[in-house]
Design an enzyme around this catalytic site. Structure first.
Site, mmCIF file in Angstrom:
data_model
loop_
_atom_site.group_PDB
_atom_site.id
_atom_site.type_symbol
_atom_site.label_atom_id
_atom_site.label_comp_id
_atom_site.label_asym_id
_atom_site.label_seq_id
_atom_site.Cartn_x
_atom_site.Cartn_y
_atom_site.Cartn_z
ATOM 1 N N GLU A 57 7.505 -11.515 -15.870
ATOM 2 C CA GLU A 57 7.638 -11.254 -14.436
ATOM 3 C C GLU A 57 7.286 -12.559 -13.731
ATOM 4 O O GLU A 57 6.130 -12.985 -13.754
ATOM 5 C CB GLU A 57 6.674 -10.144 -13.995
ATOM 6 C CG GLU A 57 6.817 -9.823 -12.516
ATOM 7 C CD GLU A 57 5.752 -8.878 -11.968
ATOM 8 O OE1 GLU A 57 4.581 -8.965 -12.376
ATOM 9 O OE2 GLU A 57 6.104 -8.070 -11.099
ATOM 10 N N PHE A 63 -1.971 -8.676 -3.636
ATOM 11 C CA PHE A 63 -1.818 -9.567 -2.484
ATOM 12 C C PHE A 63 -0.493 -9.376 -1.755
ATOM 13 O O PHE A 63 -0.364 -9.720 -0.594
ATOM 14 C CB PHE A 63 -1.949 -11.040 -2.933
ATOM 15 C CG PHE A 63 -0.682 -11.605 -3.539
ATOM 16 C CD1 PHE A 63 0.336 -12.090 -2.724
ATOM 17 C CD2 PHE A 63 -0.495 -11.634 -4.914
ATOM 18 C CE1 PHE A 63 1.518 -12.601 -3.277
ATOM 19 C CE2 PHE A 63 0.679 -12.131 -5.474
ATOM 20 C CZ PHE A 63 1.680 -12.612 -4.649
ATOM 21 N N CYS A 106 7.260 -6.184 -5.860
ATOM 22 C CA CYS A 106 7.391 -5.505 -7.159
ATOM 23 C C CYS A 106 8.736 -4.820 -7.280
ATOM 24 O O CYS A 106 9.126 -4.415 -8.363
ATOM 25 C CB CYS A 106 6.276 -4.493 -7.336
ATOM 26 S SG CYS A 106 6.403 -3.170 -6.143
ATOM 27 N N SER A 110 -0.784 -6.326 -11.246
ATOM 28 C CA SER A 110 -0.024 -6.768 -12.411
ATOM 29 C C SER A 110 -0.279 -5.841 -13.608
ATOM 30 O O SER A 110 -1.313 -5.172 -13.682
ATOM 31 C CB SER A 110 -0.429 -8.202 -12.760
ATOM 32 O OG SER A 110 -1.822 -8.241 -12.978
HETATM 33 P P1 NAD Z 1 -3.364 -8.717 -9.697
HETATM 34 O O1 NAD Z 1 -3.239 -7.777 -10.828
HETATM 35 O O2 NAD Z 1 -3.742 -10.120 -9.982
HETATM 36 O O3 NAD Z 1 -4.472 -8.178 -8.655
HETATM 37 C C1 NAD Z 1 -4.438 -6.881 -8.132
HETATM 38 C C2 NAD Z 1 -5.845 -6.458 -7.750
HETATM 39 O O4 NAD Z 1 -6.660 -6.426 -8.938
HETATM 40 C C3 NAD Z 1 -6.545 -7.412 -6.790
HETATM 41 O O5 NAD Z 1 -7.287 -6.645 -5.872
HETATM 42 C C4 NAD Z 1 -7.441 -8.252 -7.691
HETATM 43 O O6 NAD Z 1 -8.610 -8.689 -7.048
HETATM 44 C C5 NAD Z 1 -7.779 -7.295 -8.807
HETATM 45 N N1 NAD Z 1 -7.955 -7.965 -10.107
HETATM 46 C C6 NAD Z 1 -7.287 -9.063 -10.559
HETATM 47 N N2 NAD Z 1 -7.688 -9.373 -11.797
HETATM 48 C C7 NAD Z 1 -8.611 -8.459 -12.152
HETATM 49 C C8 NAD Z 1 -9.382 -8.237 -13.330
HETATM 50 N N3 NAD Z 1 -9.277 -9.032 -14.389
HETATM 51 N N4 NAD Z 1 -10.231 -7.198 -13.340
HETATM 52 C C9 NAD Z 1 -10.344 -6.379 -12.286
HETATM 53 N N5 NAD Z 1 -9.635 -6.543 -11.145
HETATM 54 C C10 NAD Z 1 -8.769 -7.557 -11.081
HETATM 55 O O7 NAD Z 1 -1.987 -8.634 -8.872
HETATM 56 P P2 NAD Z 1 -1.529 -9.547 -7.647
HETATM 57 O O8 NAD Z 1 -1.199 -10.907 -8.156
HETATM 58 O O9 NAD Z 1 -2.458 -9.403 -6.509
HETATM 59 O O10 NAD Z 1 -0.182 -8.787 -7.242
HETATM 60 C C11 NAD Z 1 1.056 -9.042 -7.828
HETATM 61 C C12 NAD Z 1 1.334 -8.059 -8.939
HETATM 62 O O11 NAD Z 1 1.297 -6.738 -8.429
HETATM 63 C C13 NAD Z 1 2.722 -8.217 -9.529
HETATM 64 O O12 NAD Z 1 2.633 -8.054 -10.913
HETATM 65 C C14 NAD Z 1 3.508 -7.074 -8.896
HETATM 66 O O13 NAD Z 1 4.630 -6.622 -9.626
HETATM 67 C C15 NAD Z 1 2.468 -6.029 -8.814
HETATM 68 N N6 NAD Z 1 2.800 -5.017 -7.821
HETATM 69 C C16 NAD Z 1 3.221 -3.812 -8.277
HETATM 70 C C17 NAD Z 1 3.592 -2.836 -7.373
HETATM 71 C C18 NAD Z 1 4.055 -1.506 -7.838
HETATM 72 O O14 NAD Z 1 4.192 -0.642 -7.005
HETATM 73 N N7 NAD Z 1 4.290 -1.286 -9.106
HETATM 74 C C19 NAD Z 1 3.505 -3.103 -5.995
HETATM 75 C C20 NAD Z 1 3.055 -4.338 -5.575
HETATM 76 C C21 NAD Z 1 2.697 -5.297 -6.508
#
Ligand code: NAD
Length: 505
Positions: free
Chosen positions: A390, A158, A290, A235
């Site tokens: 985090e 997101f 992130c 995440s």
């Molecule tokens: P999230 O892991 O909740 O969701 C990411 C994506 O995965 C979304 O499209 C979501 O619909 C999907 N998803 C969520 N749960 C799932 C599951 N159980 N099974 C399959 N798909 C699933 O992450 P978020 O809250 O949207 O984003 C924030 C996180 O992203 C933070 O941990 C942040 O550090 C990380 N992030 C990392 C980077 C990087 O480059 N390393 C960049 C941006 C964000």
């Protein structure tokens, strides 16, 4: 229009498949909140397995022609897309602020950093060049070409609804693949605006598709045999599980996870500059980055003056709706997330930390949106939840250490290894840190060292699962596979049967 109004008066966000909007028939949907008001503002479709299959089938058909399209034509299309995204920066940023909550200038910055990836992909004829060895043996040449994979999927978080998709699809499409984006269900509309622009640029229908949804859509993408590669950003627990499932299913995977980025401040650092950097990097986008700095490791005598300088700057941060001019920090993405972040502040004292600045007292917290002010926790130590987890919000922790070695050990023992930074005036110390530290992206007096688009982005340890980083040269490698050709055009007069193993000398 990308988003159609439905009878209830609330917008519906649909899929984009085969070059057009496709409403879902799954009967499942999610709420998109307006984080600045706390009100629901749209309903987003959640794809069924059948809808994901339909998108994959259409993408697979489109891939056949697209991979055969001239490189110069694909490059020309990326140039057009570059112009269109450039011309629509404000539209994208407004939509992004509306659903994500980050301030408009921050959203404009996100679009700019995403656009860099389209600019990089314009050079695809050069980027996909292979190698050629003439006369590897007498009359034999060997050469390597790079070919696209087929249908590839991108699953995005997101916090960067415009930039992270562009990290992925710019290179994927330019290299000749067909792409399926599964954006975050919390701010899904930007993906449809990008889809419109991709179509307008001349990318054939079916080459770029958006499937809205939740884990049902993701799980199908991971299982379908026609999806050849999966790029994920989100995440760590989800990244790890996606990496394990998709690799088990034979796919190429790059799965980027969460972070806990440390900023090491040495006693010789310029305190004003370090404080400016810490406040900007910790509280920008309300800490939902992130690459946000979430821990300051203050070495020796620098702690007191640094904390004082940070406090002075924090007192001036203006929290409020992202579209209101002058606000520097917007709301968090959802009420639940805001409450979760606030719980770390509530528990910090019982863990032995001290709450130097309590963001829960910020005036903006009385508004109906999902606001939380900037928080500073002092005397934090590894083992405390506020250090280990985090938090992903506007909470900055200060850990005090006596020596550089102690600080370095702490950073290297942290399970995450996304970004890190050192603030010092000592070039030798900075170079030593660059040599010593276990993290994928290092800033020297730069708090958020996100690589430019012609390098690649990726953390170490629990911040990335996979072998190739995101975008840049690694992105091109990820979205193509190598084929090596050994070729001979013999003189028929010299041809004979020879059952020996081929020799090259
Ligand atoms: P999230 O892991 O909740 O969701 C990411 C994506 O995965 C979304 O499209 C979501 O619909 C999907 N998803 C969520 N749960 C799932 C599951 N159980 N099974 C399959 N798909 C699933 O992450 P978020 O809250 O949207 O984003 C924030 C996180 O992203 C933070 O941990 C942040 O550090 C990380 N992030 C990392 C980077 C990087 O480059 N390393 C960049 C941006 C964000």
């Amino acid at each position: 229009m990308a988003i159609a109004d439905v009878a209830a008066g609330i917008k519906s966000v649909h899929h984009w498949i085969g070059g057009k909007l496709v409403p879902s028939e799954s009967g499942r949907s999610g709420v998109v909140w307006n984080p600045a008001t706390g009100e629901p503002q749209a309903k987003v479709d959640f794809a069924s397995v059948e809808e994901v299959d339909q998108a994959i089938q259409i993408a697979q058909r489109a891939f056949v022609d697209w991979r055969a399209t001239a490189l110069s034509r694909r490059s020309e299309t990326m140039f057009k897309l570059r112009e269109l995204v450039d011309a629509n920066r404000r539209r994208i940023a407004e939509l992004l602020t509306l659903e994500h909550g980050k301030t408009f200038p921050d959203a404009m910055g996100e679009v700019a950093r995403g656009l860099e990836n389209i600019e990089f992909a314009c050079g695809v004829p050069q980027l996909m060049k292979g190698g050629f060895s003439e006369q590897s043996s007498r009359g034999i040449d060997v050469y390597q070409i790079r070919q696209p994979l087929g249908v590839v999927a991108g699953i995005t978080p997101f916090n960067f609804p415009a930039m992270v998709p562009m990290w992925m699809f710019a290179n994927a499409i330019a290299c000749g693949n067909a792409f399926i984006l599964k954006p975050s269900e919390r701010d899904p509309s930007v993906s449809l605006l990008l889809a419109e622009l991709v179509k307008k640029a001349g990318v054939p229908d079916g080459v770029f598709n958006v499937v809205q949804g939740d884990k049902v859509a993701v799980e199908r993408l991971l299982a379908h045999p026609d999806v050849k590669a999966v790029s994920f950003v989100g995440s760590t627990p989800v990244a790890k599980s996606i990496y394990e499932t998709a690799t088990r299913n034979g796919k190429r995977v790059q799965a980027l996870g969460g972070a806990k980025n440390h900023m090491l401040v040495l006693p010789d650092a310029d305190v004003g500059m370090a404080a400016d950097a810490a406040v900007s990097a910790a509280y920008g986008s309300a800490g939902e980055r992130c690459m946000a700095i979430s821990v300051i490791v203050a070495v020796g005598s620098v702690a007191e003056p640094l904390i004082e300088a940070i406090r002075v700057r924090m007192a001036r941060i203006k929290v409020g709706p992202g579209m209101e001019e002058g606000n520097e920090m917007g709301p968090l993405i959802t009420r639940d997330h805001r409450d979760r972040v606030a719980s770390y502040v509530a528990n910090a004292a019982s863990e032995g930390a001290s709450v130097a600045v309590d963001g829960r007292t910020d005036a903006a917290c009385h508004k109906s949106g999902f606001f939380l002010g900037a928080t500073l926790l002092d005397h934090v130590e590894p083992g405390m939840r506020c250090y280990n987890d985090e938090i992903f919000g506007p909470v900055l922790s200060i850990v005090r250490t006596n020596t550089y070695d102690e600080a370095l050990r702490m950073i290297n023992e942290n399970p995450y290894g996304n970004g890190t930074a050192i603030f010092t005036r000592d070039g030798g110390a900075a170079r030593q840190f660059q040599f010593d530290v276990d993290a994928g992206m290092v800033g020297i007096n730069v708090p958020i060292p996100v690589p430019v688009a012609y390098y690649s982005f990726g953390g170490w340890k629990a911040s990335l699962f996979g072998d190739l980083n995101m975008y840049g040269p690694d992105g091109v490698q990820f979205y193509t596979k190598a084929k090596v050709v050994t070729s001979r055009w013999p003189d028929p007069g010299t041809s004979k049967v020879d059952l020996g193993f081929p020799q090259s000398r």
